[in-house]
Scaffold this active site. Sequence first.
Site, mmCIF file in Angstrom:
data_model
loop_
_atom_site.group_PDB
_atom_site.id
_atom_site.type_symbol
_atom_site.label_atom_id
_atom_site.label_comp_id
_atom_site.label_asym_id
_atom_site.label_seq_id
_atom_site.Cartn_x
_atom_site.Cartn_y
_atom_site.Cartn_z
ATOM 1 N N LYS A 97 -8.221 2.030 -1.830
ATOM 2 C CA LYS A 97 -9.032 1.785 -0.451
ATOM 3 C C LYS A 97 -9.538 3.153 -0.006
ATOM 4 O O LYS A 97 -8.170 4.019 -0.298
ATOM 5 C CB LYS A 97 -7.605 1.311 0.464
ATOM 6 C CG LYS A 97 -8.264 1.512 2.259
ATOM 7 C CD LYS A 97 -8.765 0.389 2.434
ATOM 8 C CE LYS A 97 -9.510 0.250 4.231
ATOM 9 N NZ LYS A 97 -7.877 0.518 4.939
ATOM 10 N N ASP B 30 -15.009 -3.769 11.488
ATOM 11 C CA ASP B 30 -15.617 -4.280 12.681
ATOM 12 C C ASP B 30 -16.502 -5.372 11.972
ATOM 13 O O ASP B 30 -16.701 -6.344 12.724
ATOM 14 C CB ASP B 30 -17.023 -3.081 13.323
ATOM 15 C CG ASP B 30 -16.700 -1.978 13.356
ATOM 16 O OD1 ASP B 30 -15.973 -1.202 13.346
ATOM 17 O OD2 ASP B 30 -18.097 -1.171 12.877
ATOM 18 N N CYS C 151 -6.685 6.833 5.286
ATOM 19 C CA CYS C 151 -6.457 6.473 6.559
ATOM 20 C C CYS C 151 -6.500 8.166 7.048
ATOM 21 O O CYS C 151 -6.885 9.003 6.711
ATOM 22 C CB CYS C 151 -4.880 7.447 6.344
ATOM 23 S SG CYS C 151 -3.939 7.348 7.868
ATOM 24 N N GLN D 124 0.714 -1.302 -0.359
ATOM 25 C CA GLN D 124 -0.141 -0.164 0.025
ATOM 26 C C GLN D 124 0.681 1.154 -0.043
ATOM 27 O O GLN D 124 1.787 0.886 0.477
ATOM 28 C CB GLN D 124 -0.927 0.375 1.524
ATOM 29 C CG GLN D 124 -1.655 1.089 0.968
ATOM 30 C CD GLN D 124 -3.020 1.216 2.150
ATOM 31 O OE1 GLN D 124 -2.432 1.979 3.724
ATOM 32 N NE2 GLN D 124 -3.641 0.676 2.370
HETATM 33 C C1 LIG Z 1 -3.010 1.200 13.725
HETATM 34 C C2 LIG Z 1 -3.860 1.052 12.744
HETATM 35 C C3 LIG Z 1 -3.628 1.053 11.692
HETATM 36 C C4 LIG Z 1 -3.896 1.134 10.473
HETATM 37 N N1 LIG Z 1 -3.324 1.799 9.169
HETATM 38 C C5 LIG Z 1 -3.425 1.315 8.218
HETATM 39 C C6 LIG Z 1 -2.851 1.334 6.948
HETATM 40 O O1 LIG Z 1 -1.737 1.820 7.000
HETATM 41 N N2 LIG Z 1 -3.672 1.338 5.562
HETATM 42 C C7 LIG Z 1 -4.920 1.370 5.599
HETATM 43 O O2 LIG Z 1 -5.588 1.100 4.434
HETATM 44 N N3 LIG Z 1 -6.221 1.060 6.507
HETATM 45 C C8 LIG Z 1 -5.332 1.193 8.112
HETATM 46 N N4 LIG Z 1 -6.215 1.222 9.570
HETATM 47 C C9 LIG Z 1 -7.475 0.345 8.741
HETATM 48 C C10 LIG Z 1 -7.639 -0.745 8.804
HETATM 49 O O3 LIG Z 1 -7.447 -1.295 7.340
HETATM 50 C C11 LIG Z 1 -9.443 -0.876 8.467
HETATM 51 O O4 LIG Z 1 -9.662 -0.402 7.035
HETATM 52 C C12 LIG Z 1 -10.233 0.407 10.069
HETATM 53 O O5 LIG Z 1 -9.292 -0.247 11.215
HETATM 54 C C13 LIG Z 1 -11.607 -0.907 9.878
HETATM 55 O O6 LIG Z 1 -11.340 -2.024 9.641
HETATM 56 P P1 LIG Z 1 -11.559 -3.139 10.614
HETATM 57 O O7 LIG Z 1 -12.721 -2.507 12.052
HETATM 58 O O8 LIG Z 1 -11.916 -4.680 10.647
HETATM 59 O O9 LIG Z 1 -9.968 -2.783 12.413
HETATM 60 C C14 LIG Z 1 -5.194 1.352 10.028
HETATM 61 C C15 LIG Z 1 -6.429 0.952 11.128
HETATM 62 C C16 LIG Z 1 -5.409 0.883 12.574
HETATM 63 C C17 LIG Z 1 -6.832 0.416 14.081
#
Ligand SMILES: Cc1cc2nc3c(=O)[nH]c(=O)nc-3n(C[C@H](O)[C@H](O)[C@H](O)COP(=O)(O)O)c2cc1C
Length: 311
Positions: free
Chosen positions: A123, A186, A84, A54
């Site tokens: 994304k 989620d 982000c 990414q």
């Molecule tokens: C600590 C942290 C770092 C993340 N870093 C990235 C990242 O580098 N690139 C990205 O596309 N999303 C990043 N995300 C977002 C996650 O990919 C995801 O879209 C978001 O957490 C929602 O999905 P989830 O509920 O399954 O965690 C990050 C999330 C967290 C909590």
Amino acid sequence: MAGISDVPFRSLALRHGAGLVVSEMVASGEMLNASPSARARAELGLDEARTSVQLAGREPGPMAEAARMLAGQGARIIDINMGCPAKKVTGGLAGAALMRDLDRALVLIEAVVGAVGVPVTLKMRLGWDGDCLNAAVLAARAEAAGVRMIVVHGRTRAQFYDGRADWSAVAAVRRAVGIPVIVNGDVADADGAREALARSGADGVMVGRAARGRPWVVGRIAAALRGETPAAEPEGAALRDAILEHYEAMLGFYGADLGLRVARKHLGWYLDRVEGGGALRARVLRMGDPRAVAVALGAVADLAPSLDAAA
Ligand SMILES: Cc1cc2nc3c(=O)[nH]c(=O)nc-3n(C[C@H](O)[C@H](O)[C@H](O)COP(=O)(O)O)c2cc1C
């Protein structure tokens, strides 16, 4: 996930059955300034199949150049970050800030697609805020520009991580394009994945935070969606072995000193998931000797999984 989905973590997720993993976000500027050493290549895990790298940035020139460099080093898929929410990223008009300026977003996408022969994916979030829900518009324009897959986190940038991800809202993106759409936000288990897919009509799910301390969760969800019986959730001696395998991989990858520091947050997540893991967690996270940590982790075999881990 920045600070989480490094090479050791992604290797485990793949081995446990994840279909595709994504590198931590790489800033295009940093990529260009770093020497393309073997170490940098290893950190990105470019020799690993089913891995997407990414990129984040706001300038089309450096983004295209970084993408070209990564593809030249073996990246099989390049993903562009427009999701982000962090101020230090959006303040530089990268990440989710690009959803406020779709013309600029498209210039960036076109530059990356034009620079590489490998598939480019995108994304995004639902939009910047409740008044700017433009994910479907961005997705359609991205598809026309040559993007091959879209991942949508069902929140706006204004929401950061608050509230619940709106899986139904991803349906508008699904209707707007012909390329695969992946729903994110989620999803923590097979039931959640099924519901997210049903509400969004998406072609797949992406799992983020639920994989912290559970690198096998993606593979288990994938097996359940295929109608197979997922491998058992590791507990007792199997959990101890899984944690030790991850821990040793981090020490090997980063070296013992840095490896121990990087490992602490992962060990914390693992130990949060075992009943009575609190005391061990507190003890292990204070230890400075990498070998003593490995010995202490042996105690996990005698602890029961918490109810949370059974989900
Ligand atoms: C600590 C942290 C770092 C993340 N870093 C990235 C990242 O580098 N690139 C990205 O596309 N999303 C990043 N995300 C977002 C996650 O990919 C995801 O879209 C978001 O957490 C929602 O999905 P989830 O509920 O399954 O965690 C990050 C999330 C967290 C909590």
